[in-house]
Write a protein that holds these residues in place. Sequence first.
Motif, PDB file in Angstrom:
ATOM      1  N   PHE A 207       0.834  -1.205   0.000  1.00 25.06           N
ATOM      2  CA  PHE A 207       0.000   0.000   0.000  1.00 25.06           C
ATOM      3  C   PHE A 207       0.873   1.261   0.000  1.00 25.06           C
ATOM      4  O   PHE A 207       0.579   2.235  -0.695  1.00 25.06           O
ATOM      5  N   LYS A 208       1.932   1.235   0.769  1.00 18.79           N
ATOM      6  CA  LYS A 208       2.791   2.418   0.882  1.00 18.79           C
ATOM      7  C   LYS A 208       3.460   2.743  -0.439  1.00 18.79           C
ATOM      8  O   LYS A 208       3.507   3.912  -0.859  1.00 18.79           O
ATOM      9  N   VAL A 209       3.964   1.722  -1.133  1.00 18.83           N
ATOM     10  CA  VAL A 209       4.647   1.971  -2.400  1.00 18.83           C
ATOM     11  C   VAL A 209       3.646   2.361  -3.489  1.00 18.83           C
ATOM     12  O   VAL A 209       4.004   3.047  -4.454  1.00 18.83           O
ATOM     13  N   ALA A 210       2.376   1.957  -3.329  1.00 16.98           N
ATOM     14  CA  ALA A 210       1.346   2.293  -4.315  1.00 16.98           C
ATOM     15  C   ALA A 210       0.702   3.647  -4.060  1.00 16.98           C
ATOM     16  O   ALA A 210       0.037   4.200  -4.949  1.00 16.98           O
ATOM     17  N   ALA A 211       0.887   4.204  -2.873  1.00 14.00           N
ATOM     18  CA  ALA A 211       0.186   5.427  -2.478  1.00 14.00           C
ATOM     19  C   ALA A 211       0.395   6.605  -3.438  1.00 14.00           C
ATOM     20  O   ALA A 211      -0.562   7.323  -3.744  1.00 14.00           O
ATOM     21  N   PRO A 212       1.619   6.860  -3.948  1.00 11.13           N
ATOM     22  CA  PRO A 212       1.775   7.979  -4.884  1.00 11.13           C
ATOM     23  C   PRO A 212       0.966   7.804  -6.179  1.00 11.13           C
ATOM     24  O   PRO A 212       0.484   8.792  -6.757  1.00 11.13           O
ATOM     25  N   VAL A 213       0.809   6.567  -6.627  1.00 19.07           N
ATOM     26  CA  VAL A 213      -0.003   6.312  -7.833  1.00 19.07           C
ATOM     27  C   VAL A 213      -1.458   6.634  -7.545  1.00 19.07           C
ATOM     28  O   VAL A 213      -2.145   7.283  -8.346  1.00 19.07           O
ATOM     29  N   VAL A 214      -1.955   6.195  -6.398  1.00 23.31           N
ATOM     30  CA  VAL A 214      -3.340   6.474  -6.011  1.00 23.31           C
ATOM     31  C   VAL A 214      -3.563   7.980  -5.882  1.00 23.31           C
ATOM     32  O   VAL A 214      -4.578   8.516  -6.351  1.00 23.31           O
ATOM     33  N   ALA A 215      -2.617   8.667  -5.262  1.00 23.68           N
ATOM     34  CA  ALA A 215      -2.743  10.115  -5.092  1.00 23.68           C
ATOM     35  C   ALA A 215      -2.785  10.836  -6.436  1.00 23.68           C
ATOM     36  O   ALA A 215      -3.567  11.783  -6.625  1.00 23.68           O
ATOM     37  N   LEU A 216      -1.948  10.407  -7.381  1.00 26.36           N
ATOM     38  CA  LEU A 216      -1.951  11.028  -8.706  1.00 26.36           C
ATOM     39  C   LEU A 216      -3.292  10.820  -9.404  1.00 26.36           C
ATOM     40  O   LEU A 216      -3.852  11.758  -9.982  1.00 26.36           O
ATOM     41  N   LEU A 217      -3.823   9.610  -9.334  1.00 26.41           N
ATOM     42  CA  LEU A 217      -5.098   9.320  -9.998  1.00 26.41           C
ATOM     43  C   LEU A 217      -6.260  10.069  -9.347  1.00 26.41           C
ATOM     44  O   LEU A 217      -7.239  10.422 -10.025  1.00 26.41           O
ATOM     45  N   ASN A 218      -6.153  10.326  -8.054  1.00 26.07           N
ATOM     46  CA  ASN A 218      -7.218  11.041  -7.357  1.00 26.07           C
ATOM     47  C   ASN A 218      -7.126  12.550  -7.530  1.00 26.07           C
ATOM     48  O   ASN A 218      -8.097  13.265  -7.252  1.00 26.07           O
ATOM     49  N   ALA A 219      -5.975  13.037  -7.971  1.00 22.73           N
ATOM     50  CA  ALA A 219      -5.767  14.487  -8.061  1.00 22.73           C
ATOM     51  C   ALA A 219      -6.875  15.207  -8.843  1.00 22.73           C
ATOM     52  O   ALA A 219      -7.367  16.243  -8.402  1.00 22.73           O
ATOM     53  N   PRO A 220      -7.317  14.696 -10.012  1.00 26.14           N
ATOM     54  CA  PRO A 220      -8.375  15.402 -10.733  1.00 26.14           C
ATOM     55  C   PRO A 220      -9.776  15.090 -10.223  1.00 26.14           C
ATOM     56  O   PRO A 220     -10.753  15.679 -10.712  1.00 26.14           O
ATOM     57  N   LEU A 221      -9.893  14.186  -9.252  1.00 23.72           N
ATOM     58  CA  LEU A 221     -11.202  13.749  -8.779  1.00 23.72           C
ATOM     59  C   LEU A 221     -11.537  14.249  -7.384  1.00 23.72           C
ATOM     60  O   LEU A 221     -12.707  14.341  -7.019  1.00 23.72           O
ATOM     61  N   ALA A 222     -10.505  14.527  -6.593  1.00 23.33           N
ATOM     62  CA  ALA A 222     -10.705  14.852  -5.179  1.00 23.33           C
ATOM     63  C   ALA A 222     -11.597  16.077  -5.008  1.00 23.33           C
ATOM     64  O   ALA A 222     -11.460  17.052  -5.761  1.00 23.33           O
ATOM     65  N   PRO A 223     -12.490  16.024  -4.037  1.00 21.29           N
ATOM     66  CA  PRO A 223     -13.352  17.182  -3.782  1.00 21.29           C
ATOM     67  C   PRO A 223     -12.510  18.405  -3.439  1.00 21.29           C
ATOM     68  O   PRO A 223     -11.533  18.316  -2.716  1.00 21.29           O
ATOM     69  N   LYS A 224     -12.889  19.534  -4.003  1.00 19.33           N
ATOM     70  CA  LYS A 224     -12.181  20.776  -3.715  1.00 19.33           C
ATOM     71  C   LYS A 224     -12.609  21.292  -2.347  1.00 19.33           C
ATOM     72  O   LYS A 224     -13.788  21.238  -1.991  1.00 19.33           O
ATOM     73  N   PRO A 225     -11.665  21.790  -1.540  1.00 19.45           N
ATOM     74  CA  PRO A 225     -12.030  22.323  -0.222  1.00 19.45           C
ATOM     75  C   PRO A 225     -12.985  23.519  -0.373  1.00 19.45           C
ATOM     76  O   PRO A 225     -12.844  24.321  -1.287  1.00 19.45           O
ATOM     77  N   LYS A 226     -13.960  23.546   0.518  1.00 21.31           N
ATOM     78  CA  LYS A 226     -14.947  24.634   0.456  1.00 21.31           C
ATOM     79  C   LYS A 226     -14.304  25.958   0.869  1.00 21.31           C
ATOM     80  O   LYS A 226     -13.567  26.025   1.845  1.00 21.31           O
ATOM     81  N   ARG A 227     -14.596  26.996   0.108  1.00 16.12           N
ATOM     82  CA  ARG A 227     -14.049  28.323   0.416  1.00 16.12           C
ATOM     83  C   ARG A 227     -14.950  28.993   1.457  1.00 16.12           C
ATOM     84  O   ARG A 227     -16.172  28.872   1.402  1.00 16.12           O
ATOM     85  N   PRO A 228     -14.345  29.689   2.412  1.00 18.54           N
ATOM     86  CA  PRO A 228     -15.170  30.355   3.431  1.00 18.54           C
ATOM     87  C   PRO A 228     -16.071  31.413   2.795  1.00 18.54           C
ATOM     88  O   PRO A 228     -15.713  32.057   1.796  1.00 18.54           O
ATOM     89  N   LEU A 229     -17.250  31.583   3.387  1.00 22.54           N
ATOM     90  CA  LEU A 229     -18.198  32.567   2.849  1.00 22.54           C
ATOM     91  C   LEU A 229     -17.747  33.989   3.126  1.00 22.54           C
ATOM     92  O   LEU A 229     -18.076  34.920   2.388  1.00 22.54           O
ATOM     93  N   PHE A 230     -16.973  34.168   4.214  1.00 22.65           N
ATOM     94  CA  PHE A 230     -16.514  35.521   4.564  1.00 22.65           C
ATOM     95  C   PHE A 230     -15.004  35.536   4.748  1.00 22.65           C
ATOM     96  O   PHE A 230     -14.406  34.558   5.083  1.00 22.65           O
TER      97      PHE A 230
END
Length: 230
Positions: A207-230
């Motif tokens: 899992f550890k050696v595969a983690a960078p591959v998973v992170a790269l594939l998730n980069a365009p899919l990951a939910p964007k952090p919500k921006r504060p309203l104020f």
Amino acid sequence: MATYFSSNALKFLKGLKRNNDREWFQARKDIYERGLKTPMLALVNEINEAMLRFAPENVQPPQKAMMRIYRDIRFSKDKRPYKTNVAAWWARAGLEKTSGGGFYFHFSPDEVVIAAGVYMPEREQLLAIRRYLVDHHTEMRRLLAGKKLRSLMQEFDGRRLTRPPKGFAADDPALDLLMCQQWGITAHLPPETALQPTLLKDIIERFKVAAPVVALLNAPLAPKPKRPLF
């Protein structure tokens, strides 16, 4: 002490493969609960603790990560009621209800599978990953060619298309990656691997050696952090 399975657990799975019916399972349900479900949940918890160091976004509660042993047979011609493995899937936070990149483990009568990647992306996710790989294919290739990764896991075929996907050029430098419909790496080990005290180490190492591959594939899919309203 690290969790692993007993020889009786393997014996149960072999028996279930031969006798996949409710009467056989119900008579031995306590063996499943004590010998497979309980240690599987403990193992997932131990894996979670390790993943906090290299893939915290994919840590999942054990009850959510562990897959049900009951098959969904509503729309299947195969009416066998049970899966013949115990398995867990660590989805990325925010992508639990879709098919983002994650980590997978299963123990069956035939093998232990340790894998990571994106397996069944939704249509929009498939397009997003392909567009991302157009600009990041060099990085993806570097990760997949890593010496340690290649010594522990193998890239799977990716259900490749026979022609370039719509909207992508036939001469795109990333074409071989764009032709895939799934991306990831896997290791297939003897079922007896699950009976050894080194099981947790074997999983975490991969899992550890595969983690960078998973992170790269998730980069365009990951939910964007919500921006504060104020």
